[in-house]
Design an enzyme around this catalytic site. Structure first.
Site: not given
Ligand code: ATP
Ligand code: MG
Length: 737
Positions: A255, A224-225, A605, A38-39
């Protein structure tokens, strides 16, 4: 601008991620589980908007949960765009609102130079109100009343809107407390954190032209969040996005962990209704964690009734099994975690890849102790912030007073520090004049002096103090910030008083002040900001932002602070009923579900390794330790993770027992035990490691006097430096010091 190849960008995303990144106009919601990118999508989307759709960066507003996350996001976008920096607004809601308020300061009821009250300042005001209302401070805790009021403000409610049961004793006092608390702040020309958001909404309501300017300016708003936004933030988002309708919100209802601070998960769940025509994108692939970790985390969170089921899978098959570890005591638990950290380190995992998470700050004590003993570097998030240290707060209070002479909290802090012979009675009289006549403090002081309301000596001292402030005020805007602050510390006698105090503690304080001068200078050079901006930044640095940059150090932090972050190895510690789930939350179903989400946040995490640990016996708040049943979350793990825990009944034996999992000796080794010094013995020495029942472990920096009447100065890792009378403090000496 160096070219950003769209194919390259696209190649780093999966199809739904790309759909979200390249979505054109209109509201967009990404509701997806942990680690699904997402981020990353938000970050890439900003780059896409700028590079491909030609949106000017200044027309983009991106809101993150911490300042640190904002910096990281801005850095990443700039990197994607091949630029040194990004000219977009990226910050927290508080930071963004503050920026808006400062731009239109002349229109605010509190004026341009308002102070920002942090929780410490707020508590002082709350205590003053409790006293002023003549309330029994045992029955009506200032902190509890303040909490109620802050929650109401986060929901955008006024004094008369709070819904309290008629029979509640609070029903009678809250509205008046609320009113008076706000009056105090207004008189001080101060805003608390909730006010930063509320005043922005007010500004928009009273000046529609300004609101329209921002609505037109921000063509894209990204948040975000989103699951942890409160109602007022929601209203701000709606307002700002209402011209272009381009709000992109990302979050995960699983979350949502900040309801105790006013977050309202309805914001994310109601998105499609609130923003008609919204596109919803689901992300189902988790890129962060191994299958073992993801399965365990999903099993726990799936026990929640009020949730939207989500599919989450990972291509990272298998992985190291999730480890559950039980230890007889909290010391043994820490001992085991640290031994495992060392083992990982030997096998090539840097310390910086490891995080130890816990439910409450106080739990860091045993880990810090164990890490110190093994000389493993660590950083604690949310410990005492640099900007919370006494001397730093004093120095900033001087600056605050220079800008806003009506700020009574700042006034109280420094009017007699260093001692100038302005006693409590005189100060109370001055504040009384201000309250009674409904005047600002500065005017009230002038009146009190003119009318001879103070004793001669005090009057002279107050006049001298005011003259000093006047002098410094004249230098604002012309003298460099560092010089101004340096002058203040010198001319006020503050630095000299510290110097005269002598000792290591005073030395450290002077060093911190020197550091503050450096920070001021650096700020002026890099941010081109003045004294006001400097104070603003100091006020906004939050708990979650707090961590010194240190090479290869283990991270210690609360589960709440871990949101959004990821680490190759994660230890979730203190998995005991009463600790986690926390005893305050576990008796209400909604509270328990939030604790369970917190557990999910903690577990997700982890990238490669996840450990869950618990102690049979734990002391909490310095009380005698007693047997604690394992956390129900352990029982909710899939049985292949930890078959033992699923069937272990609540222990009833008086003695701690080691389960098969805990191969540590039940009898504690001598290492790490503490003893109280013999009466009459001069037993404390500088350099010694001691333990205090409330503050935990610290090192002695100074001892004045002898035996039980000695005054012992101790520096604690996260409570700063404190002075105790040896006989009274209940200090224990660590054997291995
Ligand atoms: P959270 O809910 O914990 O905030 P999130 O959904 O924001 O998580 P991110 O932090 O954006 O998730 O991504 C998690 C990890 O996966 C990061 O290390 C990111 O770089 C990696 N990632 C996300 N999408 C891809 C992709 N398409 N290919 C490779 N790595 C990815
Ligand atoms: Mg995130």
């Amino acid at each position: 601008m160096t070219g950003l190849d769209l194919d390259v960008l696209r190649g780093q995303l999966n199809p739904p991620q790309w759909q979200a990144v390249s979505h054109g106009d209109g509201p967009l919601l990404i509701l997806a589980g942990a680690g699904s990118g997402k981020t990353r999508v938000l970050t890439y989307r900003i780059a896409y908007l700028v590079q491909h759709l030609g949106v000017p960066p200044w027309a983009i507003l991106s809101v993150t949960f911490t300042n640190r996350a904002a910096r990281e996001m801005a850095r990443r976008v700039a990197e994607l765009l091949g630029q040194g920096s990004l000219d977009a607004w990226v910050g927290t809601f508080h930071g963004v609102c503050l920026r808006i308020l400062r731009r239109h300061g002349e229109l605010l009821p509190v004026g341009r130079e308002f102070s920002i009250y942090d929780s410490d300042d707020q508590k002082k005001v709350a205590a003053a109100v409790v006293q002023e209302m003549g309330l029994d401070s045992k029955r009506f805790k200032a902190a509890a009343l303040l909490h109620r009021v802050s929650r109401a403000k986060d929901e955008g409610l006024g004094p008369d809107d709070i819904d309290l049961p008629a029979h509640s004793p609070l029903a009678d006092v809250i509205p008046e407390f609320f009113l008076r608390y706000d009056q105090h702040l207004r008189a001080a020309r101060a805003l608390d954190f909730s006010d930063l958001l509320l005043e922005t909404l007010n500004l928009f309501a009273t000046h529609p032209g300004i609101a329209a300017d921002y609505r037109n300016r921000f063509r894209h708003l990204l948040i975000d969040e989103y699951q942890d936004t409160n109602r007022v933030q929601y209203r701000l988002a709606r307002e700002l996005a209402s011209t272009h309708g381009n709000l992109c919100a990302v979050g995960d209802d699983d979350q949502s962990i900040y309801s105790w601070r006013g977050a309202d998960v309805r914001n994310i769940l109601g998105f499609a209704e609130d923003f008609p025509g919204a596109t919803t994108v689901k992300l189902e692939q988790n890129y962060r964690s191994t299958a073992a970790i993801l399965e365990a985390a999903s099993a726990v969170v799936s026990r929640n009734r009020s949730r939207h089921p989500k599919t989450l899978w990972t291509a990272r098959d298998g992985g190291a099994p999730v480890t559950v570890r039980e230890a007889p005591t909290e010391e043994e638990e820490a001992h085991w975690v640290v031994a495992e950290l060392q083992r990982l380190h030997r096998n090539g995992t840097p310390y910086a890849s490891c995080a130890v998470l816990y439910r409450m700050h106080a739990q860091s004590r045993s880990f810090e102790e164990a890490l110190l003993r093994r000389r493993i570097p660590y950083v604690v998030y949310g410990g005492q912030r640099f900007y919370d240290r006494k001397e730093v707060k004093d120095a900033l209070a001087y600056l605050r007073l220079v800008l806003n002479p009506d700020d009574p909290v700042a006034f109280l802090r420094v009017v007699n520090s260093p001692p100038r012979g302005i006693g409590k009675t005189s100060v109370e009289r001055l504040l009384g004049v201000a309250t009674k006549r409904g005047k600002g403090l500065w005017e009230a002081v002038g009146a009190a002096l003119d009318e001879g309301l103070l004793a001669t000596r005090a009057a002279r001292a107050v006049a001298g103090f005011m003259a000093l402030l006047d002098g410094w005020r004249e230098a604002v805007g012309t003298a460099p910030l560092r010089d101004l602050l340096g002058n203040i510390l010198r001319e006020s006698g503050y630095a000299a008083a510290l110097g005269a105090e002598g000792g290591e503690q005073a030395e450290t304080r002077l060093e911190n002040l020197e550091e503050l001068l450096n920070a001021a200078e650096a700020f002026e050079q890099t941010e081109q900001g003045g004294i006001r901006d400097f104070l603003d930044r100091a006020a906004l640095v939050s708990d979650q932002d707090q961590a010194e940059e240190r090479a290869d150090a283990v991270t210690l932090m609360t589960l709440h602070a871990a949101k959004g972050l990821e680490y190759p190895a994660v230890f979730l510690t203190g998995m005991e009923e009463g600790v986690f789930p926390h005893h305050m939350s576990s008796d209400r179903p909604a509270g328990l579900e939030e604790e369970r989400r917190l557990c999910y946040v903690g577990m997700t995490r982890a990238m490669d390794r996840l450990y869950l640990t618990r102690a049979h016996i734990r002391r909490v708040y310095g009380a005698e330790g007693y047997l604690r049943p394992p956390s129900r979350f352990l029982r909710e793990l899939p049985s292949q993770v930890h078959p033992g825990v699923a069937v272990v009944p609540t222990p009833v034996a008086a003695e701690p027992v080691c389960t098969a999992e805990a191969d540590l000796p039940p009898a504690a080794p001598a290492e790490g035990r503490y003893f109280a010094p013999e009466p009459g013995e001069a037993s404390f020495r500088p350099g010694m490691l001691v333990r205090h029942p409330t503050y935990g472990v610290g090192s002695v920096v100074q001892v004045d006097g002898h035996g039980q009447r000695a005054k012992v100065t101790v520096r604690f890792a996260d409570s700063g430096t404190r002075k105790f009378i040896a006989a009274m403090a209940g200090l224990e000496i660590a054997l291995d010091a």
